[in-house]
Design a protein around this motif. Structure first.
Motif, PDB file in Angstrom:
ATOM      1  N   ALA A   8      -9.286  -8.579   7.617  1.00 36.34           N
ATOM      2  CA  ALA A   8      -9.840  -7.547   6.739  1.00 36.34           C
ATOM      3  C   ALA A   8      -9.206  -6.191   7.022  1.00 36.34           C
ATOM      4  CB  ALA A   8     -11.357  -7.474   6.911  1.00 36.34           C
ATOM      5  N   VAL A   9      -9.044  -5.862   8.285  1.00 35.73           N
ATOM      6  CA  VAL A   9      -8.423  -4.583   8.643  1.00 35.73           C
ATOM      7  C   VAL A   9      -6.962  -4.557   8.192  1.00 35.73           C
ATOM      8  CG1 VAL A   9      -7.692  -3.150  10.593  1.00 35.73           C
ATOM      9  CG2 VAL A   9     -10.002  -4.072  10.531  1.00 35.73           C
ATOM     10  N   ALA A  10      -6.264  -5.676   8.342  1.00 34.14           N
ATOM     11  CA  ALA A  10      -4.865  -5.746   7.907  1.00 34.14           C
ATOM     12  C   ALA A  10      -4.757  -5.565   6.395  1.00 34.14           C
ATOM     13  CB  ALA A  10      -4.255  -7.074   8.338  1.00 34.14           C
ATOM     14  N   LEU A  11      -5.669  -6.157   5.641  1.00 34.61           N
ATOM     15  CA  LEU A  11      -5.640  -6.001   4.192  1.00 34.61           C
ATOM     16  C   LEU A  11      -5.917  -4.563   3.775  1.00 34.61           C
ATOM     17  CD1 LEU A  11      -7.432  -9.243   2.983  1.00 34.61           C
ATOM     18  CD2 LEU A  11      -5.023  -8.659   2.716  1.00 34.61           C
ATOM     19  N   VAL A  12      -6.862  -3.924   4.444  1.00 30.14           N
ATOM     20  CA  VAL A  12      -7.164  -2.526   4.127  1.00 30.14           C
ATOM     21  C   VAL A  12      -5.962  -1.645   4.442  1.00 30.14           C
ATOM     22  CG1 VAL A  12      -8.585  -0.543   4.789  1.00 30.14           C
ATOM     23  CG2 VAL A  12      -9.659  -2.738   4.348  1.00 30.14           C
ATOM     24  N   LEU A  13      -5.356  -1.849   5.610  1.00 28.97           N
ATOM     25  CA  LEU A  13      -4.189  -1.047   5.971  1.00 28.97           C
ATOM     26  C   LEU A  13      -3.015  -1.310   5.031  1.00 28.97           C
ATOM     27  CD1 LEU A  13      -4.310  -1.242   9.866  1.00 28.97           C
ATOM     28  CD2 LEU A  13      -4.954   0.673   8.388  1.00 28.97           C
ATOM     29  N   GLY A  14      -2.838  -2.551   4.614  1.00 30.27           N
ATOM     30  CA  GLY A  14      -1.785  -2.865   3.658  1.00 30.27           C
ATOM     31  C   GLY A  14      -2.030  -2.184   2.319  1.00 30.27           C
ATOM     32  N   GLY A  15      -3.273  -2.182   1.877  1.00 29.87           N
ATOM     33  CA  GLY A  15      -3.616  -1.497   0.631  1.00 29.87           C
ATOM     34  C   GLY A  15      -3.376  -0.003   0.717  1.00 29.87           C
ATOM     35  N   LEU A  16      -3.713   0.585   1.861  1.00 25.46           N
ATOM     36  CA  LEU A  16      -3.464   2.015   2.046  1.00 25.46           C
ATOM     37  C   LEU A  16      -1.965   2.325   2.033  1.00 25.46           C
ATOM     38  CD1 LEU A  16      -6.106   2.842   4.788  1.00 25.46           C
ATOM     39  CD2 LEU A  16      -6.147   3.545   2.396  1.00 25.46           C
ATOM     40  N   ALA A  17      -1.171   1.438   2.626  1.00 24.62           N
ATOM     41  CA  ALA A  17       0.283   1.639   2.623  1.00 24.62           C
ATOM     42  C   ALA A  17       0.836   1.578   1.205  1.00 24.62           C
ATOM     43  CB  ALA A  17       0.952   0.591   3.508  1.00 24.62           C
ATOM     44  N   VAL A  18       0.341   0.637   0.407  1.00 28.12           N
ATOM     45  CA  VAL A  18       0.801   0.527  -0.976  1.00 28.12           C
ATOM     46  C   VAL A  18       0.397   1.760  -1.776  1.00 28.12           C
ATOM     47  CG1 VAL A  18       0.467  -0.767  -3.120  1.00 28.12           C
ATOM     48  CG2 VAL A  18       0.905  -1.978  -0.988  1.00 28.12           C
ATOM     49  N   MET A  19      -0.820   2.255  -1.549  1.00 28.89           N
ATOM     50  CA  MET A  19      -1.248   3.458  -2.261  1.00 28.89           C
ATOM     51  C   MET A  19      -0.395   4.660  -1.858  1.00 28.89           C
ATOM     52  SD  MET A  19      -5.383   3.228  -2.599  1.00 28.89           S
ATOM     53  CE  MET A  19      -5.733   2.846  -0.902  1.00 28.89           C
ATOM     54  N   ARG A  20      -0.037   4.743  -0.572  1.00 23.43           N
ATOM     55  CA  ARG A  20       0.802   5.845  -0.114  1.00 23.43           C
ATOM     56  C   ARG A  20       2.181   5.779  -0.767  1.00 23.43           C
ATOM     57  NH1 ARG A  20       0.351  10.879   1.157  1.00 23.43           N
ATOM     58  NH2 ARG A  20       1.955  11.555   2.580  1.00 23.43           N
ATOM     59  N   PHE A  21       2.735   4.578  -0.875  1.00 22.40           N
ATOM     60  CA  PHE A  21       4.014   4.397  -1.554  1.00 22.40           C
ATOM     61  C   PHE A  21       3.900   4.824  -3.013  1.00 22.40           C
ATOM     62  CE2 PHE A  21       6.768   1.643  -4.129  1.00 22.40           C
ATOM     63  CZ  PHE A  21       7.991   2.054  -3.637  1.00 22.40           C
ATOM     64  N   GLY A  22       2.791   4.508  -3.647  1.00 23.25           N
ATOM     65  CA  GLY A  22       2.570   4.920  -5.036  1.00 23.25           C
ATOM     66  C   GLY A  22       2.515   6.429  -5.177  1.00 23.25           C
ATOM     67  N   ILE A  23       1.902   7.095  -4.203  1.00 23.13           N
ATOM     68  CA  ILE A  23       1.835   8.562  -4.236  1.00 23.13           C
ATOM     69  C   ILE A  23       3.235   9.153  -4.156  1.00 23.13           C
ATOM     70  CG2 ILE A  23       1.085  10.585  -2.911  1.00 23.13           C
ATOM     71  CD1 ILE A  23      -1.463   8.983  -2.248  1.00 23.13           C
ATOM     72  N   PHE A  24       4.086   8.586  -3.279  1.00 23.31           N
ATOM     73  CA  PHE A  24       5.465   9.064  -3.191  1.00 23.31           C
ATOM     74  C   PHE A  24       6.189   8.878  -4.515  1.00 23.31           C
ATOM     75  CE2 PHE A  24       5.435   8.246   1.604  1.00 23.31           C
ATOM     76  CZ  PHE A  24       5.153   9.569   1.873  1.00 23.31           C
ATOM     77  N   GLN A  25       5.973   7.751  -5.177  1.00 19.58           N
ATOM     78  CA  GLN A  25       6.638   7.493  -6.452  1.00 19.58           C
ATOM     79  C   GLN A  25       6.159   8.459  -7.528  1.00 19.58           C
ATOM     80  OE1 GLN A  25       9.207   5.470  -6.998  1.00 19.58           O
ATOM     81  NE2 GLN A  25       9.170   5.103  -4.811  1.00 19.58           N
ATOM     82  N   ILE A  26       4.874   8.777  -7.530  1.00 16.24           N
ATOM     83  CA  ILE A  26       4.336   9.728  -8.511  1.00 16.24           C
ATOM     84  C   ILE A  26       4.938  11.108  -8.283  1.00 16.24           C
ATOM     85  CG2 ILE A  26       2.235  10.943  -9.210  1.00 16.24           C
ATOM     86  CD1 ILE A  26       0.738   8.290  -8.776  1.00 16.24           C
ATOM     87  N   ARG A  27       5.070  11.501  -7.011  1.00 18.22           N
ATOM     88  CA  ARG A  27       5.682  12.810  -6.719  1.00 18.22           C
ATOM     89  C   ARG A  27       7.131  12.853  -7.182  1.00 18.22           C
ATOM     90  NH1 ARG A  27       3.332  13.803  -0.651  1.00 18.22           N
ATOM     91  NH2 ARG A  27       1.207  14.310  -1.301  1.00 18.22           N
ATOM     92  N   LYS A  28       7.885  11.776  -6.959  1.00 15.83           N
ATOM     93  CA  LYS A  28       9.272  11.726  -7.419  1.00 15.83           C
ATOM     94  C   LYS A  28       9.332  11.793  -8.940  1.00 15.83           C
ATOM     95  CE  LYS A  28      11.622   9.163  -3.787  1.00 15.83           C
ATOM     96  NZ  LYS A  28      12.361   7.922  -3.497  1.00 15.83           N
ATOM     97  N   PHE A  29       8.393  11.105  -9.597  1.00 16.81           N
ATOM     98  CA  PHE A  29       8.376  11.114 -11.058  1.00 16.81           C
ATOM     99  C   PHE A  29       8.100  12.510 -11.589  1.00 16.81           C
ATOM    100  CE2 PHE A  29       5.880  10.698 -15.003  1.00 16.81           C
ATOM    101  CZ  PHE A  29       6.866  10.142 -15.806  1.00 16.81           C
ATOM    102  N   LYS A  30       7.168  13.227 -10.964  1.00 18.27           N
ATOM    103  CA  LYS A  30       6.845  14.579 -11.417  1.00 18.27           C
ATOM    104  C   LYS A  30       8.021  15.530 -11.229  1.00 18.27           C
ATOM    105  CE  LYS A  30       1.848  14.532 -10.933  1.00 18.27           C
ATOM    106  NZ  LYS A  30       0.674  15.095 -10.241  1.00 18.27           N
ATOM    107  N   LYS A  31       8.810  15.301 -10.179  1.00 18.16           N
ATOM    108  CA  LYS A  31       9.976  16.146  -9.942  1.00 18.16           C
ATOM    109  C   LYS A  31      11.152  15.756 -10.833  1.00 18.16           C
ATOM    110  CE  LYS A  31       9.000  17.137  -5.097  1.00 18.16           C
ATOM    111  NZ  LYS A  31       9.479  16.937  -3.715  1.00 18.16           N
ATOM    112  N   GLY A  32      11.060  14.620 -11.478  1.00 20.84           N
ATOM    113  CA  GLY A  32      12.136  14.175 -12.350  1.00 20.84           C
ATOM    114  C   GLY A  32      13.221  13.405 -11.620  1.00 20.84           C
ATOM    115  N   GLU A  33      12.921  12.920 -10.407  1.00 23.44           N
ATOM    116  CA  GLU A  33      13.921  12.199  -9.637  1.00 23.44           C
ATOM    117  C   GLU A  33      13.995  10.719 -10.008  1.00 23.44           C
ATOM    118  OE1 GLU A  33      13.051  12.881  -5.550  1.00 23.44           O
ATOM    119  OE2 GLU A  33      13.308  15.033  -5.712  1.00 23.44           O
TER     120      GLU A  33
END
Length: 66
Positions: A8-33
């Motif tokens: 359960a802890v591994a799944l939660v941490l994996g989900g948090l990692a995926v969400m963090r990756f998504g945040i990076f992608q959204i920031r790149k998209f907003k910058k036009g990269e």
């Protein structure tokens, strides 16, 4: 019991990692990269991936609490 907790802890941490990756992608998209593709197959693949991750997060939190 302990192995279920570890999973359960591994799944939660994996989900948090995926969400963090998504945040990076959204920031790149907003910058036009990043460029936006409008292929239907890519959108369907993204939605499937998103719902799988969302389901794993809900499953792990549900298993962790109850």
């Amino acid at each position: 019991m302990l192995s279920g907790f570890i999973i359960a802890v591994a799944l939660v941490l994996g989900g948090l990692a995926v969400m963090r990756f998504g945040i990076f992608q959204i920031r790149k998209f907003k910058k036009g990269e990043t460029r936006v593709t409008k292929k239907v197959s890519e959108q369907i693949a993204f939605l499937i991936f998103f719902f799988i991750i969302l389901g794993l997060i809900i499953y792990s939190i549900n298993d962790f609490l109850f």
